[in-house]
Design an enzyme around this catalytic site. Structure first.
Site, short mmCIF file in Angstrom:
data_model
loop_
_atom_site.label_atom_id
_atom_site.label_comp_id
_atom_site.label_asym_id
_atom_site.label_seq_id
_atom_site.Cartn_x
_atom_site.Cartn_y
_atom_site.Cartn_z
N ILE A 16 135.10 85.01 68.68
CA ILE A 16 133.81 85.56 68.21
C ILE A 16 133.76 85.53 66.68
CG2 ILE A 16 132.29 87.58 68.24
CD1 ILE A 16 133.69 88.41 70.89
N ASP A 63 147.92 90.38 57.68
CA ASP A 63 147.96 91.25 58.86
C ASP A 63 147.21 92.54 58.52
OD1 ASP A 63 148.67 93.02 60.90
OD2 ASP A 63 150.76 92.31 60.99
N THR A 134 134.19 96.82 72.54
CA THR A 134 133.92 96.23 73.85
C THR A 134 133.34 97.25 74.82
OG1 THR A 134 135.08 95.39 75.81
CG2 THR A 134 136.38 96.69 74.32
N GLU A 136 134.48 97.56 77.64
CA GLU A 136 135.58 97.94 78.54
C GLU A 136 136.07 99.37 78.27
OE1 GLU A 136 138.42 94.81 79.31
OE2 GLU A 136 136.95 93.28 78.81
N TYR A 160 144.55 97.34 76.92
CA TYR A 160 143.59 96.75 75.97
C TYR A 160 142.44 97.71 75.71
CZ TYR A 160 139.49 94.08 74.47
OH TYR A 160 138.35 93.66 73.81
N SER A 161 141.77 98.16 76.80
CA SER A 161 140.58 99.00 76.58
C SER A 161 140.97 100.35 75.98
CB SER A 161 139.76 99.13 77.85
OG SER A 161 140.53 99.58 78.93
N LYS A 164 141.34 99.78 72.29
CA LYS A 164 140.03 99.63 71.64
C LYS A 164 139.33 100.99 71.57
CE LYS A 164 138.16 96.38 70.36
NZ LYS A 164 138.18 95.68 69.04
N ASN A 259 132.57 87.34 89.92
CA ASN A 259 133.45 86.26 89.44
C ASN A 259 133.34 85.00 90.30
OD1 ASN A 259 134.40 87.78 87.33
ND2 ASN A 259 136.30 88.39 88.34
P1 NAD Z 1 140.34 86.52 69.83
O1 NAD Z 1 141.60 86.96 70.49
O2 NAD Z 1 139.77 85.18 70.14
O3 NAD Z 1 140.51 86.59 68.24
C1 NAD Z 1 141.17 87.64 67.60
C2 NAD Z 1 141.50 87.20 66.18
O4 NAD Z 1 142.16 88.32 65.51
C3 NAD Z 1 142.46 86.02 66.11
O5 NAD Z 1 141.98 85.08 65.17
C4 NAD Z 1 143.78 86.64 65.64
O6 NAD Z 1 144.57 85.75 64.87
C5 NAD Z 1 143.28 87.82 64.80
N1 NAD Z 1 144.29 88.89 64.70
C6 NAD Z 1 144.99 89.45 65.72
N2 NAD Z 1 145.83 90.38 65.23
C7 NAD Z 1 145.63 90.42 63.88
C8 NAD Z 1 146.18 91.19 62.83
N3 NAD Z 1 147.13 92.10 63.07
N4 NAD Z 1 145.74 90.99 61.57
C9 NAD Z 1 144.77 90.07 61.33
N5 NAD Z 1 144.22 89.30 62.27
C10 NAD Z 1 144.65 89.47 63.54
O7 NAD Z 1 139.29 87.69 70.15
P2 NAD Z 1 137.72 87.63 70.38
O8 NAD Z 1 137.46 87.38 71.81
O9 NAD Z 1 137.10 86.75 69.36
O10 NAD Z 1 137.33 89.15 70.09
C11 NAD Z 1 137.04 89.57 68.75
C12 NAD Z 1 136.71 91.05 68.77
O11 NAD Z 1 135.59 91.29 69.63
C13 NAD Z 1 137.84 91.93 69.29
O12 NAD Z 1 137.88 93.11 68.52
C14 NAD Z 1 137.45 92.22 70.73
O13 NAD Z 1 137.97 93.47 71.16
C15 NAD Z 1 135.93 92.26 70.61
N6 NAD Z 1 135.19 91.89 71.84
C16 NAD Z 1 135.47 90.74 72.51
C17 NAD Z 1 134.72 90.39 73.64
C18 NAD Z 1 134.98 89.11 74.39
O14 NAD Z 1 134.36 88.89 75.45
N7 NAD Z 1 135.81 88.20 73.90
C19 NAD Z 1 133.69 91.24 74.08
C20 NAD Z 1 133.40 92.41 73.35
C21 NAD Z 1 134.17 92.72 72.22
P1 TYD Z 2 138.65 87.65 81.27
O1 TYD Z 2 138.01 86.39 80.79
O2 TYD Z 2 140.11 87.82 81.10
O3 TYD Z 2 137.84 88.87 80.62
P2 TYD Z 2 137.94 90.47 80.89
O4 TYD Z 2 139.15 90.75 81.68
O5 TYD Z 2 138.03 91.01 79.51
O6 TYD Z 2 136.67 90.82 81.60
O7 TYD Z 2 138.34 87.79 82.83
C1 TYD Z 2 137.01 87.82 83.33
C2 TYD Z 2 137.09 88.14 84.81
O8 TYD Z 2 137.73 87.05 85.49
C3 TYD Z 2 137.92 89.37 85.13
O9 TYD Z 2 137.32 90.08 86.21
C4 TYD Z 2 139.26 88.81 85.54
C5 TYD Z 2 138.90 87.47 86.18
N1 TYD Z 2 139.90 86.39 86.02
C6 TYD Z 2 140.35 85.68 87.15
O10 TYD Z 2 139.92 85.95 88.29
N2 TYD Z 2 141.26 84.69 86.96
C7 TYD Z 2 141.76 84.37 85.72
O11 TYD Z 2 142.62 83.46 85.62
C8 TYD Z 2 141.29 85.10 84.59
C9 TYD Z 2 141.81 84.78 83.22
C10 TYD Z 2 140.36 86.10 84.79
#
Ligand code: NAD
Ligand code: TYD
Length: 354
Positions: A16, A63, A134, A136, A160-161, A164, A259
């Protein structure tokens, strides 16, 4: 060069974060965008090659847990706004390694908050600390048509959640205790280009391409609410500029998918774009042991964001998933660079150790 604002975006080399960095660098040439990222396994500078030479962009590898470094960066770049995305983000990894999640997500956020508070001690006027979280943190819903709203009680289930949720509480505490100008958003599942292929959608697209099994957790009945990542970045832009201090906004697209139904759409789209007969890859579906503590259903009510700030998703899901599948098929080198080597070993271990 004198910039109008100096904005620190953390985690900008991740999924993101890279979309947020790209949007801000292109849309606001008058802002200096400082992308701070540790480059963990999830951080990838290849996500940003199109903007890395822009004059208003700087990358710093650091970091967020390194408090002295954070203090130094605030000073060096005269940071006046923070958009904080850096985090450990994958639920399955948090089940295996909860300590890293507490360290990065809780302690790292605290380190950034403290650096902002001290660096901005003269005046909080014109400053902003925006924390990205999130849905979550709210826990899980039943199949009863209810939604998470901004007032839903926190009830996290995964490490994780929980981490957060801890970070969200610290952000709000820094407003309530010290007056730090904060804002928090809680978003639903994102999908789109540049997502690390341990998450459902890119993992399954890549596995279909290679004829590998598609591991469906449990019965595939869990529901997630999917938002195209660029729409999340657009929301972040609006909220960073116009969101009310100390407020919370939920971000989502009213787009719930079971899913297994989503997986069938992915299979159909990939097969069509690869020129396979319809249904060819359905045989790859493999039901595996469920994720521990697997949340049943997430669904976001983003009415407040629409009513107060006028944000709405710009893409229909059908259009978003088509664009996403095309992107991964057109960018196989990006994917192959990640899925070779160390990642492959890690990915295998996720399944053998379950
Ligand atoms: P991601 O795992 O793709 O990216 C995380 C980034 O943070 C990476 O570039 C990593 O190198 C960096 N990072 C990790 N630890 C670090 C540290 N100690 N210091 C500096 N940088 C560090 O994650 P994402 O999916 O892009 O999510 C970004 C944010 O959005 C997160 O806070 C996540 O909780 C939140 N979020 C994600 C989703 C989703 O669906 N992916 C949904 C809602 C909220
Ligand atoms: P994911 O992309 O890990 O996001 P989150 O757990 O944060 O919602 O998973 C999305 C949904 O898909 C979740 O219900 C778990 C399921 N899932 C599978 O069934 N198989 C997989 O290999 C993965 C990675 C996720």
């Amino acid at each position: 060069m004198e910039f109008k604002r100096n904005i620190l975006i953390t985690g900008g080399a991740g999924f993101i974060g890279s979309h947020v960095v790209r949007l801000f660098v292109n849309k606001y040439p008058e802002y200096h965008i400082i992308n701070l990222d540790k480059l963990t396994y999830a951080g990838n500078l290849a996500n940003l090659t199109d903007i890395e030479e822009m004059p208003n962009y700087t990358f710093v590898r650091a970091d967020i847990c390194d408090f002295d470094k954070m203090m130094e960066l605030f000073k060096t770049f005269s940071i006046d706004g923070v958009i904080h995305l850096a985090a450990e983000s994958h639920v399955d990894r948090s089940i295996k390694d909860p300590l890293t999640f507490a360290q990065t997500n809780v302690m790292g956020t605290l380190s950034l908050l403290q650096a902002a508070k001290l660096s901005w001690a003269d005046s909080f006027e014109g400053k902003r600390f925006y924390h990205i979280s999130t849905d979550e943190v709210y826990g899980a819903l039943h199949f009863d048509g209810t939604f998470f709203t901004e007032t839903t009680k926190y009830n996290p289930h995964s490490p994780y959640s929980a981490s957060k949720a801890g970070s969200d509480h610290f952000v709000r505490a820094f407003h309530d205790t010290y007056g730090l100008p904060t804002v928090v958003t809680n978003c639903s599942n994102n999908y789109g280009p540049y997502q690390f292929p341990e998450k459902l959608i890119p993992l399954f697209i890549n596995n279909i391409r290679h004829g590998k099994p598609l591991p469906v957790y449990g019965k595939g009945e869990n529901v997630r609410d999917w938002l195209y990542v660029v729409d999340h970045a657009r929301a972040i832009d609006v909220i960073f500029h116009e969101g009310k201090i100390a407020d919370t906004y939920n971000i989502g697209g009213f787009n719930e998918w079971k899913n297994i139904d989503l997986i069938k759409v992915i299979i159909k789209t990939v097969d069509r774009l690869l020129g396979n007969a319809e249904g060819t890859s359905e045989k790859l579906i493999t039901y595996v042991t469920d994720r521990a503590g697997h949340d049943l259903r997430y669904a976001i009510d983003s009415t407040k964001l629409k009513n107060e700030l006028g944000w709405e998703p710009s893409l229909q899901f059908e259009e978003g998933i088509e664009k996403t599948v095309r992107w991964y098929l057109d960018n196989q080198e990006w994917m192959d660079n990640i899925t070779s080597g160390e990642y492959e070993k890690y990915y295998e271990s996720m399944y053998t150790d379950r």
